[in-house]
Design a protein around this motif. Structure first.
Motif, PDB file in Angstrom:
ATOM      1  N   ALA A  25     -74.502  -3.298  25.133  1.00  0.00           N
ATOM      2  CA  ALA A  25     -73.421  -2.353  25.386  1.00  0.00           C
ATOM      3  C   ALA A  25     -73.416  -1.896  26.837  1.00  0.00           C
ATOM      4  N   ARG A  26     -74.618  -1.668  27.401  1.00  0.00           N
ATOM      5  CA  ARG A  26     -74.691  -1.249  28.806  1.00  0.00           C
ATOM      6  C   ARG A  26     -74.241  -2.385  29.717  1.00  0.00           C
ATOM      7  N   GLN A  27     -74.615  -3.625  29.371  1.00  0.00           N
ATOM      8  CA  GLN A  27     -74.185  -4.741  30.200  1.00  0.00           C
ATOM      9  C   GLN A  27     -72.665  -4.899  30.172  1.00  0.00           C
ATOM     10  N   TYR A  28     -72.069  -4.763  29.000  1.00  0.00           N
ATOM     11  CA  TYR A  28     -70.610  -4.834  28.917  1.00  0.00           C
ATOM     12  C   TYR A  28     -69.963  -3.778  29.817  1.00  0.00           C
ATOM     13  N   GLU A  29     -70.492  -2.555  29.758  1.00  0.00           N
ATOM     14  CA  GLU A  29     -69.898  -1.480  30.558  1.00  0.00           C
ATOM     15  C   GLU A  29     -70.063  -1.747  32.045  1.00  0.00           C
ATOM     16  N   ASP A  30     -71.239  -2.220  32.458  1.00  0.00           N
ATOM     17  CA  ASP A  30     -71.438  -2.543  33.873  1.00  0.00           C
ATOM     18  C   ASP A  30     -70.490  -3.647  34.332  1.00  0.00           C
ATOM     19  N   VAL A  35     -65.484  -5.402  37.181  1.00  0.00           N
ATOM     20  CA  VAL A  35     -64.120  -5.929  37.089  1.00  0.00           C
ATOM     21  C   VAL A  35     -63.124  -4.915  37.643  1.00  0.00           C
ATOM     22  N   GLU A  36     -63.314  -3.641  37.360  1.00  0.00           N
ATOM     23  CA  GLU A  36     -62.428  -2.608  37.903  1.00  0.00           C
ATOM     24  C   GLU A  36     -62.442  -2.617  39.429  1.00  0.00           C
ATOM     25  N   VAL A  37     -63.631  -2.735  40.019  1.00  0.00           N
ATOM     26  CA  VAL A  37     -63.740  -2.764  41.478  1.00  0.00           C
ATOM     27  C   VAL A  37     -63.061  -4.011  42.035  1.00  0.00           C
ATOM     28  N   CYS A  38     -63.280  -5.148  41.399  1.00  0.00           N
ATOM     29  CA  CYS A  38     -62.648  -6.382  41.876  1.00  0.00           C
ATOM     30  C   CYS A  38     -61.129  -6.302  41.774  1.00  0.00           C
ATOM     31  N   ASP A  39     -60.629  -5.604  40.780  1.00  0.00           N
ATOM     32  CA  ASP A  39     -59.196  -5.362  40.656  1.00  0.00           C
ATOM     33  C   ASP A  39     -58.690  -4.598  41.878  1.00  0.00           C
ATOM     34  N   SER A  40     -59.409  -3.552  42.266  1.00  0.00           N
ATOM     35  CA  SER A  40     -58.980  -2.738  43.406  1.00  0.00           C
ATOM     36  C   SER A  40     -59.131  -3.463  44.734  1.00  0.00           C
ATOM     37  N   ALA A 233     -66.470 -23.314  42.106  1.00  0.00           N
ATOM     38  CA  ALA A 233     -67.305 -22.232  41.575  1.00  0.00           C
ATOM     39  C   ALA A 233     -68.643 -22.177  42.301  1.00  0.00           C
ATOM     40  N   ARG A 234     -69.055 -20.966  42.643  1.00  0.00           N
ATOM     41  CA  ARG A 234     -70.321 -20.731  43.325  1.00  0.00           C
ATOM     42  C   ARG A 234     -70.932 -19.412  42.862  1.00  0.00           C
ATOM     43  N   MET A 235     -72.253 -19.404  42.682  1.00  0.00           N
ATOM     44  CA  MET A 235     -72.984 -18.150  42.524  1.00  0.00           C
ATOM     45  C   MET A 235     -73.145 -17.557  43.925  1.00  0.00           C
ATOM     46  N   VAL A 236     -72.741 -16.323  44.100  1.00  0.00           N
ATOM     47  CA  VAL A 236     -72.738 -15.723  45.438  1.00  0.00           C
ATOM     48  C   VAL A 236     -73.496 -14.400  45.410  1.00  0.00           C
ATOM     49  N   VAL A 237     -74.436 -14.271  46.334  1.00  0.00           N
ATOM     50  CA  VAL A 237     -75.174 -13.019  46.505  1.00  0.00           C
ATOM     51  C   VAL A 237     -75.204 -12.693  47.989  1.00  0.00           C
ATOM     52  N   ILE A 238     -74.723 -11.519  48.328  1.00  0.00           N
ATOM     53  CA  ILE A 238     -74.666 -11.069  49.724  1.00  0.00           C
ATOM     54  C   ILE A 238     -75.416  -9.754  49.851  1.00  0.00           C
ATOM     55  N   PHE A 318     -75.055 -12.482  37.554  1.00  0.00           N
ATOM     56  CA  PHE A 318     -75.765 -13.458  36.727  1.00  0.00           C
ATOM     57  C   PHE A 318     -77.217 -13.033  36.631  1.00  0.00           C
ATOM     58  N   GLY A 319     -77.886 -13.506  35.565  1.00  0.00           N
ATOM     59  CA  GLY A 319     -79.282 -13.112  35.382  1.00  0.00           C
ATOM     60  C   GLY A 319     -79.413 -11.600  35.337  1.00  0.00           C
ATOM     61  N   ASN A 320     -80.444 -11.096  35.998  1.00  0.00           N
ATOM     62  CA  ASN A 320     -80.661  -9.646  36.027  1.00  0.00           C
ATOM     63  C   ASN A 320     -80.302  -9.046  37.381  1.00  0.00           C
ATOM     64  N   LEU A 321     -79.309  -9.626  38.027  1.00  0.00           N
ATOM     65  CA  LEU A 321     -78.850  -9.104  39.310  1.00  0.00           C
ATOM     66  C   LEU A 321     -78.324  -7.679  39.131  1.00  0.00           C
ATOM     67  N   PRO A 322     -78.820  -6.719  39.897  1.00  0.00           N
ATOM     68  CA  PRO A 322     -78.369  -5.329  39.737  1.00  0.00           C
ATOM     69  C   PRO A 322     -76.886  -5.171  40.051  1.00  0.00           C
ATOM     70  N   LEU A 323     -76.240  -4.249  39.362  1.00  0.00           N
ATOM     71  CA  LEU A 323     -74.816  -4.016  39.559  1.00  0.00           C
ATOM     72  C   LEU A 323     -74.500  -3.686  41.011  1.00  0.00           C
ATOM     73  N   GLU A 324     -75.365  -2.906  41.661  1.00  0.00           N
ATOM     74  CA  GLU A 324     -75.046  -2.508  43.037  1.00  0.00           C
ATOM     75  C   GLU A 324     -74.998  -3.700  43.990  1.00  0.00           C
ATOM     76  N   ILE A 325     -75.786  -4.733  43.715  1.00  0.00           N
ATOM     77  CA  ILE A 325     -75.734  -5.927  44.560  1.00  0.00           C
ATOM     78  C   ILE A 325     -74.446  -6.709  44.293  1.00  0.00           C
ATOM     79  N   SER A 326     -74.042  -6.791  43.046  1.00  0.00           N
ATOM     80  CA  SER A 326     -72.773  -7.446  42.725  1.00  0.00           C
ATOM     81  C   SER A 326     -71.612  -6.720  43.384  1.00  0.00           C
ATOM     82  N   LEU A 327     -71.640  -5.398  43.372  1.00  0.00           N
ATOM     83  CA  LEU A 327     -70.575  -4.619  44.003  1.00  0.00           C
ATOM     84  C   LEU A 327     -70.566  -4.817  45.512  1.00  0.00           C
ATOM     85  N   TYR A 328     -71.762  -4.852  46.126  1.00  0.00           N
ATOM     86  CA  TYR A 328     -71.834  -5.095  47.566  1.00  0.00           C
ATOM     87  C   TYR A 328     -71.278  -6.477  47.897  1.00  0.00           C
ATOM     88  N   THR A 329     -71.622  -7.468  47.083  1.00  0.00           N
ATOM     89  CA  THR A 329     -71.135  -8.827  47.306  1.00  0.00           C
ATOM     90  C   THR A 329     -69.616  -8.874  47.222  1.00  0.00           C
TER      91      THR A 329
END
Length: 357
Positions: A25-30, A35-40, A233-238, A318-329
């Motif tokens: 449930a927490r993963q779905y919410e994250d 997705v909301e941020v990517c929309d904006s 398609a690419r896995m991207v981490v910045i 992907f994997g256990n990448l923290p949400l904040e890193i995905s948002l930064y990317t």
């Protein structure tokens, strides 16, 4: 700008929704927050894979999760990539497609496919021998349903007679369609039928697929006011430093790889030969693109040009990448790539400036 890149480049998100080790449930919410941020930020679409009975996919019912995406976003398009049509009655698949497209005001992108893992079909009683013909019939029925108001079909797996189709998609004549494949033969089919294409693999290999698409594209297949998308398609981490980006990506890739291999190891089946079994191999094969904003921009645009692609599919989580890193990317991709190209509500217009020419 390099002459080999399109004047308008769009970026989307691809997601396995693989198990991150925390409560589902927490993963779905994250993920919905991402997705909301990517929309904006102006990303074009969110594409969700379908997997069953494996930690490689916590979205076994992609349409169910995508209904939440529809309500949490305003401009972002979305869809399954791909809907495993073998596991659906095609009439049910059609009705769910109509509902999602209506719920979102016409933002659905429909990816369909057979899937790559026969073990998953087997859980539902679909044999590897029956899968090809069942998929062919289901896709034919879905195509008929999307174009008509009654549905009749006589086949080996499905028999339908004068079924009234009381639901219609919001988009006319129907939502954009997608396939995911690295095969030139599939690309030729997609081109002839006006479908969009998503590819993975080294850019020089993908180029063979996009070239096959372009060489077989019918002149009248541009639909929905845009040129067909050829996705890479690419896995991207910045991150702010190469060291931080590599450390986060390596840990996350290791977790993602364990989930990917789950069904293979459980059933003593060799993993696909192209699967990178180490993080270094993932970098070398171009599956992962990792680094600072500037270095990732350079690598991604180079690979897009070599691949002949016009749509960048970023796997931001992907994997256990923290949400904040995905948002930064996601924010870095917006600044370094999206803002460098003309993008917005207009249709793509590549004209003679197709990639690699």
């Amino acid at each position: 700008m390099k002459s080999g890149l399109p004047s308008r480049l769009r970026c989307g998100i691809f997601d396995h929704l693989d198990d991150d080790g925390r409560d589902a449930a927490r993963q779905y919410e994250d993920r919905l927050k991402l997705v909301e941020v990517c929309d904006s930020l102006g990303f074009y679409a969110y594409h969700l894979a379908e997997h069953h009975c494996t930690p490689h996919g916590r979205g076994p019912s992609p349409n169910l999760f995508l209904s939440s995406v529809a309500q949490r976003t305003r401009r972002l398009r979305f869809g399954p990539l791909v809907l495993l049509l073998n596991l659906y009655h095609p009439l049910r698949a059609f009705e769910e497609i109509c509902m999602l497209d209506q719920l979102s005001g016409g933002r659905l992108e429909v990816g369909i496919g057979r899937g790559s893992q026969p073990i998953e079909w087997g859980f539902f009683g679909i044999s590897a021998d029956a899968a090809p013909s069942r998929y062919t019939e289901a896709s034919e029925i879905l195509n008929i349903a999307l174009k008509g108001h009654t549905l009749s079909y006589q086949g080996r797996h499905f028999e339908l007679s004068e079924i009234p189709l009381t639901l219609r998609p919001h988009q006319r004549p129907y939502p954009p369609t997608w396939i995911a494949s690295n095969r030139a033969e599939s690309a030729q089919w997609a081109a002839a039928n006006g479908a969009n294409l998503a590819c993975i693999g080294p850019a020089r290999v993908v180029r063979n697929v996009t070239d096959a698409y372009r060489s077989h594209r019918a002149l009248d297949t541009a639909a929905h006011g845009r040129e067909p998308f050829l996705g890479l398609a690419r896995m991207v981490v910045i991150a702010k430093s190469d060291r931080d980006a590599h450390a986060a990506a390596e840990t996350a890739y290791r977790r993602w790889l364990e989930s990917f291999k789950f069904l293979y190891e459980r059933n003593d089946i060799p993993t696909p030969p192209a699967l990178p079994l180490t993080f270094d191999a993932a970098l070398e094969s171009e599956l992962c693109v990792v680094g600072t904003p500037a270095s990732v921009r350079q690598l991604l645009l180079q690979q897009m040009e070599v691949a002949g692609a016009n749509y960048l599919l970023c796997q931001l989580a992907f994997g256990n990448l923290p949400l904040e890193i995905s948002l930064y990317t996601a924010t870095a991709i917006k600044a370094e790539i999206l803002d460098s190209f003309v993008f917005g509500g207009q249709s793509l217009d590549l004209g003679d400036r197709t990639l690699g020419k």
